[in-house]
Design an enzyme around this catalytic site. Structure first.
Site, PDB file in Angstrom:
ATOM      1  N   SER A  47       7.813   2.964   7.798  1.00  9.25           N
ATOM      2  CA  SER A  47       9.046   2.801   6.718  1.00  9.25           C
ATOM      3  C   SER A  47      10.215   2.806   7.701  1.00  9.25           C
ATOM      4  O   SER A  47      11.062   1.880   7.671  1.00  9.25           O
ATOM      5  CB  SER A  47       8.821   3.979   5.615  1.00  9.25           C
ATOM      6  OG  SER A  47       8.040   3.701   4.833  1.00  9.25           O
ATOM      7  N   TYR A 110       5.591  -3.686  -5.523  1.00 12.55           N
ATOM      8  CA  TYR A 110       6.059  -4.596  -6.394  1.00 12.55           C
ATOM      9  C   TYR A 110       5.224  -4.768  -7.686  1.00 12.55           C
ATOM     10  O   TYR A 110       5.618  -4.078  -8.723  1.00 12.55           O
ATOM     11  CB  TYR A 110       6.549  -5.964  -5.923  1.00 12.55           C
ATOM     12  CG  TYR A 110       7.349  -6.941  -6.962  1.00 12.55           C
ATOM     13  CD1 TYR A 110       8.486  -6.680  -7.081  1.00 12.55           C
ATOM     14  CD2 TYR A 110       6.628  -7.661  -7.690  1.00 12.55           C
ATOM     15  CE1 TYR A 110       9.361  -7.192  -7.933  1.00 12.55           C
ATOM     16  CE2 TYR A 110       7.520  -8.306  -8.695  1.00 12.55           C
ATOM     17  CZ  TYR A 110       8.601  -8.336  -8.727  1.00 12.55           C
ATOM     18  OH  TYR A 110       9.724  -9.019  -9.787  1.00 12.55           O
ATOM     19  N   TYR A 136      -1.472   5.235   3.492  1.00 14.64           N
ATOM     20  CA  TYR A 136       0.017   5.781   3.486  1.00 14.64           C
ATOM     21  C   TYR A 136       0.392   5.762   1.935  1.00 14.64           C
ATOM     22  O   TYR A 136       0.560   4.733   1.479  1.00 14.64           O
ATOM     23  CB  TYR A 136       0.639   4.618   4.295  1.00 14.64           C
ATOM     24  CG  TYR A 136       2.182   4.998   4.482  1.00 14.64           C
ATOM     25  CD1 TYR A 136       2.568   6.173   4.148  1.00 14.64           C
ATOM     26  CD2 TYR A 136       3.029   4.115   5.197  1.00 14.64           C
ATOM     27  CE1 TYR A 136       3.961   6.543   4.132  1.00 14.64           C
ATOM     28  CE2 TYR A 136       4.539   4.462   5.080  1.00 14.64           C
ATOM     29  CZ  TYR A 136       5.127   5.626   4.981  1.00 14.64           C
ATOM     30  OH  TYR A 136       6.180   5.728   5.113  1.00 14.64           O
ATOM     31  N   LYS A 165      -1.314   9.616   5.304  1.00 17.59           N
ATOM     32  CA  LYS A 165       0.065  10.066   5.408  1.00 17.59           C
ATOM     33  C   LYS A 165       0.569  10.296   4.038  1.00 17.59           C
ATOM     34  O   LYS A 165       0.681   9.319   3.441  1.00 17.59           O
ATOM     35  CB  LYS A 165       0.908   9.052   6.228  1.00 17.59           C
ATOM     36  CG  LYS A 165       2.358   9.530   6.392  1.00 17.59           C
ATOM     37  CD  LYS A 165       3.413   8.720   6.787  1.00 17.59           C
ATOM     38  CE  LYS A 165       4.593   9.033   7.063  1.00 17.59           C
ATOM     39  NZ  LYS A 165       5.690   8.136   7.527  1.00 17.59           N
TER      40      LYS A 165
END
Length: 299
Positions: A47, A110, A136, A165
């Site tokens: 990110s 989305y 993730y 994560k």
């Protein structure tokens, strides 16, 4: 192989010039900085690496350059997430061929997906790759949690999905993953996403963290991990209290990309603080706020 995925794996920012192109000398300095300060590995194109604002071609260029520059000095995870399964696999195959130690895959964003759709997406990605795959989970940004049942099912049914994560502002969520998955797969790697949950994750049976603060205050999260390994909880507490002073940085700007780069620059690493549109660079007032927050660190 899994034994190398322990400790501190900072999410390295993507260093770009004012036009948004990869700044190779700056990126090389950034990589050398985190390795030189004791990172156990690193994450590229997470990110904080601004993957969401980069083209597929740019992401491949950045992954290839970073892996070449690291040259095997530490393990490297490469973020390959995309809203579509096919592009995720394409990016994963590129990372694999370029020498990534593993790939990190945030769930598609989305469009909201059913549990079955998320499971099949991850299974297809993992079965298309030979490299290790890490989940993730970042529901604040993707709009949807992967889901405890889906995480558990993936860990049970897909062998090369080897860790996660967990970036969620609720340590009980990470605790529940550990309790569920370690019951049948104790080597499943658990990384904290939020910096301040690193110590909690370790105490609960996790393996390390992916803290952005390492990029500009490496002594703190490195200190937490080392103190934990040495069973020095007094030092861990001192480092944790210092880390808490840095937490306001994440609230200064959305997205936080420019904040991290500015903090790195102010800490003495010669990098560009340019960000990739539509993210905005920090103005002078917010730059001073970053400087003031960093000044409270006493270690």
């Amino acid at each position: 192989m899994l034994s190398s995925f322990k400790g501190i794996f900072p999410p390295v920012p993507t260093i770009v010039d004012e036009l948004g192109n990869l700044d190779k000398p700056g990126m090389a300095r950034m990589i050398d900085h985190v390795i030189g300060n004791g990172a156990d590995g690193m994450l590229i194109l997470g990110s904080g690496g601004e993957f969401c604002h980069l083209s597929t071609a740019q992401r491949k260029e950045i992954a290839a350059f970073c892996l070449q520059h690291v040259a095997g000095r530490v393990p490297v995870l490469v973020g390959i997430a995309s809203p579509g399964t096919a592009e995720t696999i394409e990016l994963g195959r590129h990372a694999q061929q370029a020498g990534a130690s593993g790939v990190l895959v945030v769930n598609p964003y989305y469009a909201k997906l059913s549990d079955e759709a998320r499971f099949i997406h991850y299974r297809r990605v993992a079965e298309s790759l030979e490299t290790l795959v890490f989940l993730y989970n970042f529901p604040d940004l993707t709009g949807q949690d992967i889901g405890l049942d889906t995480i558990t099912r993936l860990a049970r049914e897909v062998p090369n999905i080897v860790g996660i994560k967990d970036t969620i502002d609720n340590i009980s969520h990470t605790r529940e993953i550990i309790n569920r998955v370690h019951a049948f797969r104790p080597d499943f790697i658990i990384f904290s996403g939020y910096d301040e949950y690193l110590l909690d994750t370790l105490l609960l049976g996790g393996h390390g963290g992916i803290p952005a603060t390492f990029n500009f205050a490496p002594q703190i999260t490195r200190g937490i991990y080392d103190a934990f390994v040495c069973n020095d909880l007094y030092s861990a507490r001192v480092f944790q209290q210092q880390l808490a002073k840095l937490s306001p940085l994440y609230a200064l700007e959305q997205p936080f990309f420019g904040v991290i780069k500015t903090a790195i620059k102010l800490s003495g690493v010669d990098i560009s603080t340019a960000v990739i549109p539509p993210a905005l660079p920090l103005d002078n007032e917010k730059t001073e706020q970053v400087r003031n927050i960093l000044a409270h660190i006493t270690l």
